[in-house]
Write an enzyme that holds these catalytic residues in place. Structure first.
Site, PDB file in Angstrom:
ATOM      1  N   CYS A  55      52.200  26.733  46.874  1.00 48.19           N
ATOM      2  CA  CYS A  55      51.416  26.829  46.174  1.00 48.19           C
ATOM      3  C   CYS A  55      52.038  26.465  44.628  1.00 48.19           C
ATOM      4  CB  CYS A  55      51.017  28.425  45.822  1.00 48.19           C
ATOM      5  SG  CYS A  55      50.275  28.938  44.303  1.00 48.19           S
ATOM      6  N   CYS A  58      52.372  29.321  42.316  1.00 50.84           N
ATOM      7  CA  CYS A  58      53.395  30.167  42.590  1.00 50.84           C
ATOM      8  C   CYS A  58      54.832  29.626  42.002  1.00 50.84           C
ATOM      9  CB  CYS A  58      53.356  30.407  44.020  1.00 50.84           C
ATOM     10  SG  CYS A  58      51.970  31.182  44.661  1.00 50.84           S
ATOM     11  N   CYS A 403      47.312  21.746  46.285  1.00 53.01           N
ATOM     12  CA  CYS A 403      46.736  22.852  47.096  1.00 53.01           C
ATOM     13  C   CYS A 403      46.980  22.387  48.589  1.00 53.01           C
ATOM     14  CB  CYS A 403      45.513  23.094  46.883  1.00 53.01           C
ATOM     15  SG  CYS A 403      44.702  24.233  48.014  1.00 53.01           S
ATOM     16  N   CYS A 406      43.448  22.568  50.179  1.00 55.52           N
ATOM     17  CA  CYS A 406      42.460  21.289  50.146  1.00 55.52           C
ATOM     18  C   CYS A 406      42.980  20.104  50.824  1.00 55.52           C
ATOM     19  CB  CYS A 406      42.839  21.005  48.479  1.00 55.52           C
ATOM     20  SG  CYS A 406      42.498  22.312  47.205  1.00 55.52           S
TER      21      CYS A 406
END
Length: 492
Positions: A55, A58, A403, A406
């Site tokens: 992420c 993150c 992502c 994604c």
């Protein structure tokens, strides 16, 4: 003896979990499914970051989270859980996006963390959770120490510890401690200096923001209900022109907000910082009743945002402030005229704003030269043309290049586009939401986020919440699209 071992084991386990100094690990505690419950139960207050290694958000948060953990050591524990490896605990607490931050008290989930995500912001926010709802003050020295702070201070003054007004004040402090600083005293003499002759509440604005254009202390003498206290704080906490920071930006941007960005530095150059703020305040005092909040900010703190959201990276090095307006609806405007010391250019900018003569600034990738694939690429500058075409049903995915979800969806989404490519009434589209402004009406908090924008009802986008499989997208479109689907394969 049979009952002794299970009680001892968790204690030994916790020692290994929380003692990070010996092996050189950081101050953020890594927790797993097996030890989470034991660890949380041992901590009076703990902030947990649920994350995924891939992420991007993150990764961006990680250094600030680590810095905050070091500064909060001994006050609040900061922990993290890798949800790709610890699915049981992440599922139990309903983690569906990354990073998700939650506050735990004595082993129980207390609340979601909705504070700033910078190191300073996390420290300030969690210190409020760790201390009392309202700090008791007994002397003038206590009061001065409390109000000598970078944030505003709310101080209740009461006759005694049995005062019913104090009870109401403490209830309000408990509810609002995440956002504001509270203290109280039962010595009425502490209020006399500020013309408070009986029980009441004093709101002290930060000392560094003292100005001839407004009072530094505002008083409230009733009613003392939680609603009245909340309204009093809301109406006075920020004054004419607060200092916008990364920590309070979410709170300030709940209103239409004008911000002047310059080399603001109250620590090393408070005089220069207030020189420009006073010029903003002089103009702001003429327009403060028209629904626009004014603020000043250090442009270095917002350099990335200013370049990405406003295209203002080229002004680095200018000593003059540059000015933006961001509305609650997300519309953005910039003052292109040079900021003049007499404030006239700012006045002209405001007159154009209130007369709706300003052109909105929209962040957009370049329009693709070719766009013939089964999934149409949308950028902010083509959103109106492609997505809001009144004749077509458009399924649009808002994604982030980094992502993982994604990337996993991409081949299925491409196949969906191929299956429906012969249908002239439907468009399968995608937009990089990190490189383009997302239009108003679309709630994009995580990736991927998918909406159907139906033909004839462009003001009613419908969020897709189903399974990410081609057959499920087809079923959704058959059910929700305005036009009937043509040419899809029945076996799907």
């Amino acid at each position: 003896m049979a009952g002794f071992v299970p009680r001892a084991f968790p204690c030994l386990l916790l020692l290994s979990v929380f003692d990070t100094s010996a092996d050189g690990r950081g101050d953020v505690v890594e927790l797993r499914d097996a030890d989470f419950e034991y660890a949380a139960a041992e901590q009076e207050t703990m902030l947990v970051k649920f994350y995924a290694p891939w992420c991007g958000h993150c990764k961006k948060l990680a250094p600030d989270f680590e810095t905050a953990a070091k500064r909060l050591k001994g006050i609040v524990t900061l922990a993290k859980v890798d949800c790709t490896a610890n699915t049981e605990i992440c599922g139990r607490y309903g983690v569906s996006g990354y990073p998700t931050l939650k506050i735990f008290k004595n082993g129980e989930e207390s609340s979601a963390y909705d504070g700033p995500r910078s190191a300073d912001g996390i420290v300030d926010h969690m210190k409020k959770h760790a201390g009392p709802d309202s700090v008791p003050l007994t002397t003038e020295k206590d009061l001065q120490a409390f109000i000598n702070h970078s944030d505003a201070s709310v101080v209740g003054v009461f006759e005694s510890s049995d005062s019913p007004q104090l009870v109401e004040f403490l209830k309000g402090a408990s509810l609002m401690r995440d956002s504001f600083r509270f203290a109280h005293t039962t010595d009425l003499q502490l209020g006399h200096k500020y013309d408070l002759k009986s029980e009441g509440v004093l709101l002290f604005r930060p000392p560094r923001l003292a100005s001839k254009f407004e009072e530094s202390v505002v008083s409230h003498q009733g009613p003392f209900s939680i609603t009245a206290l909340r309204r009093f704080i809301r109406d006075h906490i920020y004054g004419i022109c607060p200092h916008l920071t990364r920590e309070n930006k979410q709170q300030l941007r709940k209103r239409d907000l004008l911000t002047a960005y310059y080399d603001l530095d109250y620590l090393h150059n408070p005089k220069r910082s207030n020189y420009w703020r006073n010029r903003v305040m002089k103009v702001a005092s003429q327009y403060s009743s028209r629904g626009l909040l004014f603020s000043v900010a250090n442009r270095k703190d917002f350099a990335e945002e200013l370049e990405g959201d406003y295209g203002l990276g080229s002004v680095e090095g200018s000593e003059l402030p540059f000015v933006t307006i961001r509305t609650r609806a997300g519309h953005k405007y910039t003052m292109r005229e040079e900021f003049t010391r007499d404030g006239k250019s700012l006045e002209r900018f405001l007159e154009d704003h209130f007369a709706e003569r300003l052109k909105r600034y929209i962040k957009s990738e370049p329009v693709p030269i070719k766009n013939n694939g089964p999934v149409k690429v949308v950028v902010a500058d083509t959103f109106e043309e492609l997505v809001n075409d009144p004749e077509k049903d458009v399924l649009i995915e808002f994604y982030a290049p980094w992502c993982g979800h994604c990337k996993k969806l991409e081949p299925k989404y491409t196949k969906l586009g191929e299956e429906l490519s012969s249908d002239p009434n439907i468009v399968i589209a995608k937009m990089d939401a990190t490189a383009n402004d997302v239009p108003q009406g679309y709630d994009v908090q995580g990736f991927p986020t998918i909406y159907l924008v139906p033909a004839g009802r462009k003001d009613e986008p419908k969020r897709y919440e189903g399974v990410h499989e081609v057959k499920d997208f087809i079923s959704f479109l058959k059910r929700e699209a305005t036009n009937s689907l043509l040419g899809f394969k029945e076996e799907l």
